[in-house]
Motif scaffolding. Structure first.
Motif, mmCIF file in Angstrom:
data_model
loop_
_atom_site.group_PDB
_atom_site.id
_atom_site.type_symbol
_atom_site.label_atom_id
_atom_site.label_comp_id
_atom_site.label_asym_id
_atom_site.label_seq_id
_atom_site.Cartn_x
_atom_site.Cartn_y
_atom_site.Cartn_z
ATOM 1 N N PRO A 147 52.918 -45.582 -24.795
ATOM 2 C CA PRO A 147 52.526 -44.921 -26.035
ATOM 3 C C PRO A 147 53.047 -45.587 -27.305
ATOM 4 C CG PRO A 147 53.899 -43.466 -24.674
ATOM 5 C CD PRO A 147 53.682 -44.714 -23.906
ATOM 6 N N ASP A 148 54.065 -46.437 -27.198
ATOM 7 C CA ASP A 148 54.646 -47.056 -28.390
ATOM 8 C C ASP A 148 54.066 -48.427 -28.719
ATOM 9 O OD1 ASP A 148 56.279 -44.911 -29.010
ATOM 10 O OD2 ASP A 148 57.890 -45.629 -27.714
ATOM 11 N N ARG A 149 53.019 -48.869 -28.009
ATOM 12 C CA ARG A 149 52.431 -50.176 -28.325
ATOM 13 C C ARG A 149 51.807 -50.125 -29.717
ATOM 14 N NH1 ARG A 149 48.155 -52.351 -25.376
ATOM 15 N NH2 ARG A 149 47.480 -50.306 -24.723
ATOM 16 N N PRO A 150 52.239 -50.998 -30.648
ATOM 17 C CA PRO A 150 51.682 -50.990 -32.001
ATOM 18 C C PRO A 150 50.430 -51.861 -32.106
ATOM 19 C CG PRO A 150 53.458 -52.573 -31.900
ATOM 20 C CD PRO A 150 53.374 -51.922 -30.528
ATOM 21 N N LEU A 151 49.763 -51.766 -33.236
ATOM 22 C CA LEU A 151 48.679 -52.684 -33.546
ATOM 23 C C LEU A 151 49.265 -54.075 -33.766
ATOM 24 C CD1 LEU A 151 46.578 -50.662 -36.166
ATOM 25 C CD2 LEU A 151 46.147 -50.901 -33.724
ATOM 26 N N THR A 152 48.505 -55.090 -33.387
ATOM 27 C CA THR A 152 48.905 -56.461 -33.719
ATOM 28 C C THR A 152 48.590 -56.688 -35.202
ATOM 29 O OG1 THR A 152 46.723 -57.364 -33.224
ATOM 30 C CG2 THR A 152 48.317 -57.273 -31.388
ATOM 31 N N ALA A 153 49.075 -57.794 -35.744
ATOM 32 C CA ALA A 153 48.756 -58.130 -37.141
ATOM 33 C C ALA A 153 47.239 -58.288 -37.305
ATOM 34 C CB ALA A 153 49.491 -59.394 -37.566
ATOM 35 N N ALA A 154 46.602 -58.963 -36.352
ATOM 36 C CA ALA A 154 45.149 -59.141 -36.401
ATOM 37 C C ALA A 154 44.435 -57.795 -36.255
ATOM 38 C CB ALA A 154 44.691 -60.109 -35.321
ATOM 39 N N LEU A 167 35.389 -38.089 -44.540
ATOM 40 C CA LEU A 167 35.683 -37.033 -43.575
ATOM 41 C C LEU A 167 36.561 -35.988 -44.236
ATOM 42 C CD1 LEU A 167 36.529 -39.379 -40.572
ATOM 43 C CD2 LEU A 167 34.363 -38.197 -41.010
ATOM 44 N N ASP A 168 36.396 -34.740 -43.799
ATOM 45 C CA ASP A 168 37.244 -33.668 -44.306
ATOM 46 C C ASP A 168 38.614 -33.707 -43.646
ATOM 47 O OD1 ASP A 168 35.196 -32.512 -45.947
ATOM 48 O OD2 ASP A 168 34.299 -31.728 -44.108
ATOM 49 N N ARG A 169 38.623 -34.111 -42.395
ATOM 50 C CA ARG A 169 39.854 -34.047 -41.615
ATOM 51 C C ARG A 169 39.854 -35.142 -40.571
ATOM 52 N NH1 ARG A 169 41.842 -29.278 -37.802
ATOM 53 N NH2 ARG A 169 44.045 -29.725 -37.921
ATOM 54 N N LEU A 170 41.042 -35.672 -40.302
ATOM 55 C CA LEU A 170 41.212 -36.718 -39.304
ATOM 56 C C LEU A 170 42.300 -36.261 -38.337
ATOM 57 C CD1 LEU A 170 40.107 -39.600 -38.844
ATOM 58 C CD2 LEU A 170 42.002 -40.441 -40.225
ATOM 59 N N LEU A 171 41.987 -36.308 -37.037
ATOM 60 C CA LEU A 171 42.957 -35.985 -35.995
ATOM 61 C C LEU A 171 43.224 -37.253 -35.198
ATOM 62 C CD1 LEU A 171 41.516 -32.620 -34.599
ATOM 63 C CD2 LEU A 171 43.341 -32.936 -36.287
ATOM 64 N N SER A 172 44.477 -37.497 -34.863
ATOM 65 C CA SER A 172 44.848 -38.719 -34.158
ATOM 66 C C SER A 172 45.620 -38.423 -32.888
ATOM 67 C CB SER A 172 45.714 -39.602 -35.065
ATOM 68 O OG SER A 172 46.175 -40.740 -34.358
ATOM 69 N N SER A 173 45.437 -39.311 -31.928
ATOM 70 C CA SER A 173 46.291 -39.361 -30.753
ATOM 71 C C SER A 173 47.722 -39.607 -31.230
ATOM 72 C CB SER A 173 45.844 -40.516 -29.861
ATOM 73 O OG SER A 173 46.851 -40.908 -28.957
ATOM 74 N N PRO A 174 48.713 -39.110 -30.497
ATOM 75 C CA PRO A 174 50.093 -39.390 -30.870
ATOM 76 C C PRO A 174 50.541 -40.813 -30.521
ATOM 77 C CG PRO A 174 50.027 -38.055 -28.894
ATOM 78 C CD PRO A 174 48.613 -38.170 -29.382
ATOM 79 N N TYR A 175 49.740 -41.556 -29.768
ATOM 80 C CA TYR A 175 50.101 -42.921 -29.413
ATOM 81 C C TYR A 175 50.160 -43.771 -30.680
ATOM 82 C CZ TYR A 175 49.712 -42.314 -24.342
ATOM 83 O OH TYR A 175 49.910 -41.927 -23.035
ATOM 84 N N ARG A 176 51.152 -44.625 -30.743
ATOM 85 C CA ARG A 176 51.432 -45.385 -31.969
ATOM 86 C C ARG A 176 50.225 -46.161 -32.491
ATOM 87 N NH1 ARG A 176 56.369 -49.733 -32.510
ATOM 88 N NH2 ARG A 176 56.065 -50.217 -34.705
ATOM 89 N N ARG A 177 49.502 -46.849 -31.629
ATOM 90 C CA ARG A 177 48.365 -47.662 -32.070
ATOM 91 C C ARG A 177 47.265 -46.808 -32.691
ATOM 92 N NH1 ARG A 177 48.955 -47.573 -26.575
ATOM 93 N NH2 ARG A 177 47.182 -46.917 -25.304
ATOM 94 N N ALA A 178 47.045 -45.621 -32.153
ATOM 95 C CA ALA A 178 46.036 -44.713 -32.708
ATOM 96 C C ALA A 178 46.518 -44.131 -34.033
ATOM 97 C CB ALA A 178 45.723 -43.600 -31.719
ATOM 98 N N LEU A 179 47.765 -43.738 -34.086
ATOM 99 C CA LEU A 179 48.308 -43.181 -35.319
ATOM 100 C C LEU A 179 48.302 -44.223 -36.431
ATOM 101 C CD1 LEU A 179 49.382 -40.656 -36.597
ATOM 102 C CD2 LEU A 179 51.656 -41.227 -35.740
ATOM 103 N N GLN A 180 48.623 -45.472 -36.119
ATOM 104 C CA GLN A 180 48.553 -46.535 -37.126
ATOM 105 C C GLN A 180 47.111 -46.716 -37.610
ATOM 106 O OE1 GLN A 180 50.399 -49.720 -34.840
ATOM 107 N NE2 GLN A 180 52.218 -49.634 -36.171
ATOM 108 N N THR A 181 46.155 -46.638 -36.705
ATOM 109 C CA THR A 181 44.736 -46.735 -37.071
ATOM 110 C C THR A 181 44.357 -45.581 -37.993
ATOM 111 O OG1 THR A 181 44.203 -47.879 -35.013
ATOM 112 C CG2 THR A 181 42.384 -46.743 -36.129
#
Length: 162
Positions: free
Chosen positions: A27-34, A53-67
């Motif tokens: 779950p802690d894998r981040p986005l790469t620079a690219a 969008l009125d609202r955005l919901l994200s997965s708690p996984y780091r890569r999704a949250l960064q997105t």
């Protein structure tokens, strides 16, 4: 629009993340620079084309949250919340049972593609999102319609190696 019979649902797959370690997801894998750069460009292109969008919901996984945070920074939505149901294997269908707004979900494959297939009545696996890809659906009078299935290359120019 409360009381409306229509709703928009935008499914956003997270951007390119660091590789799995020993074949295991984490779950802690981040986005790469690219991945971060490509995701920023995709979100800017969506906003430039008028998507809000009125609202955005994200997965708690780091890569999704960064997105999701990049989408927020670009102005795609003004509100962001984390929802455990968006983690891989979560109960995504419970998120779309009762809403009448423009909702964005940031998560993972194959879950997002399978959610779209379930809403549209197509076979699981029929719609697949690339990393930083987008599916846009619209519900009108109880029926879901596919409005867009976009891979990043359709939204931004000059992807190069990203």
């Amino acid at each position: 629009m409360p009381g409306s019979t229509s709703a928009d649902l935008v499914l956003l797959r997270h951007g390119i993340a660091e590789p799995r370690q020993a074949g295991q997801d984490h779950p802690d894998r981040p986005l790469t620079a690219a991945g971060r750069q490509r995701t920023q460009r995709v979100m800017a292109a969506l906003v430039q084309r008028g998507l809000r969008l009125d609202r955005l919901l994200s997965s708690p996984y780091r890569r999704a949250l960064q997105t999701a945070e990049l989408a927020l920074e670009a102005g795609l939505a003004s509100e962001l919340a984390v929802d455990e149901r968006l983690q891989p294997g979560g109960a995504l269908n419970m998120l779309v049972t009762a809403f009448d707004q423009r909702l964005g979900l940031v998560g993972h494959e194959p879950d997002l593609g399978d959610l779209a297939c379930g809403l549209l009545g197509c076979a699981p696996g029929s719609l697949v999102l690339k990393k930083a890809g987008v599916i846009q659906l619209r519900r009108s009078t109880g029926q879901w319609q596919l409005k867009a299935l976009l891979r990043p290359a359709l939204l931004i120019d000059d992807l190069g190696c990203c």
